[in-house]
Design a protein around this motif. Sequence first.
Motif, PDB file in Angstrom:
ATOM      1  N   LEU A 122      -4.617   0.182  -0.127  1.00 12.51           N
ATOM      2  CA  LEU A 122      -4.598   1.385  -0.964  1.00 12.51           C
ATOM      3  C   LEU A 122      -4.956   1.065  -2.418  1.00 12.51           C
ATOM      4  CD1 LEU A 122      -4.113   4.381  -0.656  1.00 12.51           C
ATOM      5  CD2 LEU A 122      -1.750   4.043  -1.303  1.00 12.51           C
ATOM      6  N   VAL A 123      -4.602  -0.143  -2.841  1.00 18.04           N
ATOM      7  CA  VAL A 123      -4.930  -0.554  -4.210  1.00 18.04           C
ATOM      8  C   VAL A 123      -6.451  -0.617  -4.370  1.00 18.04           C
ATOM      9  CG1 VAL A 123      -4.678  -2.416  -5.897  1.00 18.04           C
ATOM     10  CG2 VAL A 123      -2.760  -1.819  -4.423  1.00 18.04           C
ATOM     11  N   LEU A 176     -11.433   5.211  -8.643  1.00 17.39           N
ATOM     12  CA  LEU A 176     -11.533   5.212 -10.103  1.00 17.39           C
ATOM     13  C   LEU A 176     -12.980   4.965 -10.547  1.00 17.39           C
ATOM     14  CD1 LEU A 176      -9.936   5.004 -12.885  1.00 17.39           C
ATOM     15  CD2 LEU A 176     -10.033   2.558 -12.534  1.00 17.39           C
ATOM     16  N   GLN A 228      -8.016   8.008 -15.254  1.00 18.94           N
ATOM     17  CA  GLN A 228      -9.154   7.105 -15.454  1.00 18.94           C
ATOM     18  C   GLN A 228      -8.880   6.115 -16.586  1.00 18.94           C
ATOM     19  OE1 GLN A 228     -13.022   9.121 -15.121  1.00 18.94           O
ATOM     20  NE2 GLN A 228     -12.577   8.640 -12.994  1.00 18.94           N
ATOM     21  N   VAL A 253       5.284   7.606  -5.949  1.00 19.83           N
ATOM     22  CA  VAL A 253       4.835   8.868  -6.561  1.00 19.83           C
ATOM     23  C   VAL A 253       5.601  10.048  -5.963  1.00 19.83           C
ATOM     24  CG1 VAL A 253       2.869  10.393  -6.958  1.00 19.83           C
ATOM     25  CG2 VAL A 253       2.545   7.949  -7.078  1.00 19.83           C
ATOM     26  N   VAL A 254       5.729  10.090  -4.645  1.00 19.34           N
ATOM     27  CA  VAL A 254       6.389  11.244  -4.013  1.00 19.34           C
ATOM     28  C   VAL A 254       7.877  11.268  -4.361  1.00 19.34           C
ATOM     29  CG1 VAL A 254       6.931  12.362  -1.810  1.00 19.34           C
ATOM     30  CG2 VAL A 254       4.706  11.336  -2.147  1.00 19.34           C
ATOM     31  N   VAL A 261      -4.961   0.567 -14.843  1.00 15.58           N
ATOM     32  CA  VAL A 261      -5.329   0.232 -13.459  1.00 15.58           C
ATOM     33  C   VAL A 261      -5.533  -1.273 -13.319  1.00 15.58           C
ATOM     34  CG1 VAL A 261      -7.124   0.504 -11.690  1.00 15.58           C
ATOM     35  CG2 VAL A 261      -6.312   2.488 -12.936  1.00 15.58           C
ATOM     36  N   LEU A 299      -0.131   2.634 -11.133  1.00 16.01           N
ATOM     37  CA  LEU A 299      -1.519   2.536 -10.660  1.00 16.01           C
ATOM     38  C   LEU A 299      -2.079   3.936 -10.377  1.00 16.01           C
ATOM     39  CD1 LEU A 299      -3.939   0.882  -9.541  1.00 16.01           C
ATOM     40  CD2 LEU A 299      -2.792   0.855  -7.351  1.00 16.01           C
ATOM     41  N   TRP A 300      -1.254   4.769  -9.747  1.00 16.28           N
ATOM     42  CA  TRP A 300      -1.698   6.117  -9.408  1.00 16.28           C
ATOM     43  C   TRP A 300      -2.008   6.931 -10.671  1.00 16.28           C
ATOM     44  CZ3 TRP A 300      -3.846   8.895  -5.890  1.00 16.28           C
ATOM     45  CH2 TRP A 300      -3.803  10.276  -5.983  1.00 16.28           C
ATOM     46  N   SER A 324       0.854  -1.202   0.000  1.00 18.38           N
ATOM     47  CA  SER A 324       0.000   0.000   0.000  1.00 18.38           C
ATOM     48  C   SER A 324       0.881   1.241   0.000  1.00 18.38           C
ATOM     49  CB  SER A 324      -0.883   0.019   1.243  1.00 18.38           C
ATOM     50  OG  SER A 324      -2.056  -0.677   1.032  1.00 18.38           O
ATOM     51  N   LEU A 355      -8.703  13.269  -5.449  1.00 19.45           N
ATOM     52  CA  LEU A 355      -9.748  12.238  -5.487  1.00 19.45           C
ATOM     53  C   LEU A 355     -10.685  12.369  -4.298  1.00 19.45           C
ATOM     54  CD1 LEU A 355      -7.463   9.149  -6.221  1.00 19.45           C
ATOM     55  CD2 LEU A 355      -8.901  10.325  -7.862  1.00 19.45           C
ATOM     56  N   GLN A 402       1.296  16.436  -8.564  1.00 16.68           N
ATOM     57  CA  GLN A 402       1.251  16.259 -10.008  1.00 16.68           C
ATOM     58  C   GLN A 402       0.273  17.227 -10.669  1.00 16.68           C
ATOM     59  OE1 GLN A 402       0.597  12.058 -10.695  1.00 16.68           O
ATOM     60  NE2 GLN A 402       2.738  11.654 -10.240  1.00 16.68           N
ATOM     61  N   VAL A 454       2.699   2.787  -3.297  1.00 13.20           N
ATOM     62  CA  VAL A 454       2.059   3.761  -4.193  1.00 13.20           C
ATOM     63  C   VAL A 454       2.498   5.174  -3.798  1.00 13.20           C
ATOM     64  CG1 VAL A 454      -0.155   4.650  -5.028  1.00 13.20           C
ATOM     65  CG2 VAL A 454       0.062   2.235  -4.470  1.00 13.20           C
ATOM     66  N   ILE A 455       2.421   5.475  -2.506  1.00 12.41           N
ATOM     67  CA  ILE A 455       2.747   6.822  -2.014  1.00 12.41           C
ATOM     68  C   ILE A 455       4.236   7.106  -2.224  1.00 12.41           C
ATOM     69  CG2 ILE A 455       2.851   8.256   0.073  1.00 12.41           C
ATOM     70  CD1 ILE A 455       0.377   6.552   1.025  1.00 12.41           C
ATOM     71  N   PRO A 489      -3.588  -5.304  -0.973  1.00 10.66           N
ATOM     72  CA  PRO A 489      -3.174  -4.061  -0.321  1.00 10.66           C
ATOM     73  C   PRO A 489      -4.342  -3.067  -0.305  1.00 10.66           C
ATOM     74  CG  PRO A 489      -1.590  -4.726  -1.989  1.00 10.66           C
ATOM     75  CD  PRO A 489      -2.764  -5.618  -2.133  1.00 10.66           C
ATOM     76  N   TYR A 547      -1.957  14.887  -1.395  1.00 12.85           N
ATOM     77  CA  TYR A 547      -0.571  15.311  -1.647  1.00 12.85           C
ATOM     78  C   TYR A 547      -0.098  14.764  -3.000  1.00 12.85           C
ATOM     79  CZ  TYR A 547       4.336  16.311  -0.995  1.00 12.85           C
ATOM     80  OH  TYR A 547       5.606  16.803  -1.173  1.00 12.85           O
ATOM     81  N   LEU A 548      -0.427  13.504  -3.264  1.00 14.47           N
ATOM     82  CA  LEU A 548      -0.008  12.899  -4.538  1.00 14.47           C
ATOM     83  C   LEU A 548      -0.621  13.670  -5.707  1.00 14.47           C
ATOM     84  CD1 LEU A 548      -0.202   9.038  -3.922  1.00 14.47           C
ATOM     85  CD2 LEU A 548       1.649  10.603  -3.455  1.00 14.47           C
ATOM     86  N   LEU A 561      -7.918   2.852  -4.415  1.00 14.58           N
ATOM     87  CA  LEU A 561      -7.731   3.550  -5.692  1.00 14.58           C
ATOM     88  C   LEU A 561      -8.702   3.038  -6.751  1.00 14.58           C
ATOM     89  CD1 LEU A 561      -3.856   3.995  -5.933  1.00 14.58           C
ATOM     90  CD2 LEU A 561      -5.584   5.693  -5.395  1.00 14.58           C
ATOM     91  N   THR A 572      -3.327  -3.450 -10.851  1.00 11.83           N
ATOM     92  CA  THR A 572      -4.026  -4.172  -9.781  1.00 11.83           C
ATOM     93  C   THR A 572      -3.768  -5.668  -9.889  1.00 11.83           C
ATOM     94  OG1 THR A 572      -5.746  -2.517 -10.016  1.00 11.83           O
ATOM     95  CG2 THR A 572      -6.273  -4.371  -8.641  1.00 11.83           C
ATOM     96  N   THR A 598      -5.142   5.784 -12.276  1.00 15.83           N
ATOM     97  CA  THR A 598      -6.346   6.213 -11.551  1.00 15.83           C
ATOM     98  C   THR A 598      -6.661   7.672 -11.863  1.00 15.83           C
ATOM     99  OG1 THR A 598      -5.702   4.739  -9.766  1.00 15.83           O
ATOM    100  CG2 THR A 598      -7.435   6.305  -9.268  1.00 15.83           C
ATOM    101  N   LEU A 599      -5.627   8.517 -11.856  1.00 10.46           N
ATOM    102  CA  LEU A 599      -5.860   9.945 -12.122  1.00 10.46           C
ATOM    103  C   LEU A 599      -6.397  10.166 -13.528  1.00 10.46           C
ATOM    104  CD1 LEU A 599      -2.900  11.959 -10.545  1.00 10.46           C
ATOM    105  CD2 LEU A 599      -5.256  11.816  -9.783  1.00 10.46           C
TER     106      LEU A 599
END
Lengths: 223, 278
Positions: free
Chosen positions: B118-119, B126, A181, A163-164, A186, A174-175, A156, B224, B219, A159-160, B116, B214-215, B122, A190, A178-179
């Motif tokens: 968070l998956v 979505l 779509q 990206v950071v 995804v 994945l991120w 989990s 979300l 960007q 992902v954070i 997980p 923050y994510l 997300l 997944t 999702t953003l």
Amino acid sequence: MQGQKIVSMLVDDGYLVNTVLLVVMAFIPVVFGMFASAKGWISSKLDVVWNGAGLTPSVILALFATAYVTITYGASSHDGWPAWLRLILGAGVLGLADGMFSGAVIGTRSVFAEETKQRYVQMAILRGEREFTNALPNVLPALIGQLRARILLMLSGVVIVEVVLDVVGIGSLLWSGTLKQDFGVVLAATFMFAVFSSVLLVLQALAEIALNIFIRYAPVEAS
Amino acid sequence: MRRAAWKSAAWTAAGASILGALVLASLAAPEFLSRPNLAESALLPFTGGPILGTDIRGIPITEYALQGAGVVTMPALVSALVVAFLAIVAGLARCAAISWADTAIQLFSELVGALPRLVVVLVVALAMPAEWRSLFPIGVTWALLAAPGAMDEAASTAGRLGGAKFVEALRAHGFTATRIYLYHIVWLNLRGVIVRQSADIMMQVVFLEIALSYLAESQQQPSLTHQDSTFSWARLLYDGYTAIVGGLPLFHELFVGITLVAATAFMAQAFRRGAQAR
């Protein structure tokens, strides 16, 4: 990423490798914490410190880590040592944040503390045997279960962290999917996480089978 | 009152105070931020301007803090209530000797614990239409995914009481079913587990919102968890990051952001310490 084959992104562009490396490197402090705690090398007086550190969310630690890399090597440093540094710092964040290390230390200690109250362990101590080696086979299934849960938690956090810290990996894929779509991306990401999870389940089952075989044949009768 | 009881009450009061402040802040949150005022750009706290200072556009940081509280408080509370409800159900099921409940909880745990969190979150984000964008569905999904741990702990606590035998013994004393289940089991014995688990979930949902926002912020994408007109605490952290990297005089924003995160973590810890097992 329109029209790109996801498999080639995962394999050739290093998405898969980076994520696996992150998790494996983050695994090292966690396993060390578990081992050190089981051996009694980490004092319970330090639990306050671990608990405090464990409360820090991964996004905060990752923010400072990425600030360090950006200031030292620039925002677009993604090759060579800076790329490795991003991975190492990311693994450090994953291994410490969200109670990962503190959970490993405190969880293992409590499992061992319960087990060492058992009569067979006390008899073993009277026989001059070690507490750790006697208790270990019996607590391993619980510890393996805990470890699997921690790795899932790490996935989990991946992902954070990705990206950071601007690391290309399945989490960042994945991120971005999702953003934007982008269902295809995804689904693929997944699916990869589901594969990881399944592999972990199989590994847990295999470890428990091996352990049961060991316990079945371990006692050697005194001649 | 015993010393331990005083300590427990003090911790609970500390946690409740922060929660109360969060609720009040969420109710006082402005719908829109003030207009930018470049004459008051990047003011430090307590220097004559707004109390917590301003950002680079001269917008008071207090407004970001209030809006952030508005984004997280209610969804975090609802998520905590979901976990509390499921934990109570699991505990009562153990005491009522509903044999299939244990199997169902085990099955539920294995199922939701295999991916997980968070998956899954997300994927839920979505699947959500953009106009429904909010922390509520994400927080509740997180709570459902985290619930098996709370349910398992509540069920084992109830099991340690003696399960159905405990209920039988209290019935023999002439207590009504409502009193046995709600007072003796839930209030006297499961309260600690429920409060601790709910406080943890509340903290996790707040941190989840900060992380997701923050994510998106990093960007330059829409969040979300809230509408574009609203800002979360992640904005303060992101401005703090630009202060570290870009040398902008916005360290006070980072400080406020981290203080809010620390206050949330402290709130969860305070509830946790206040609800130590009997």
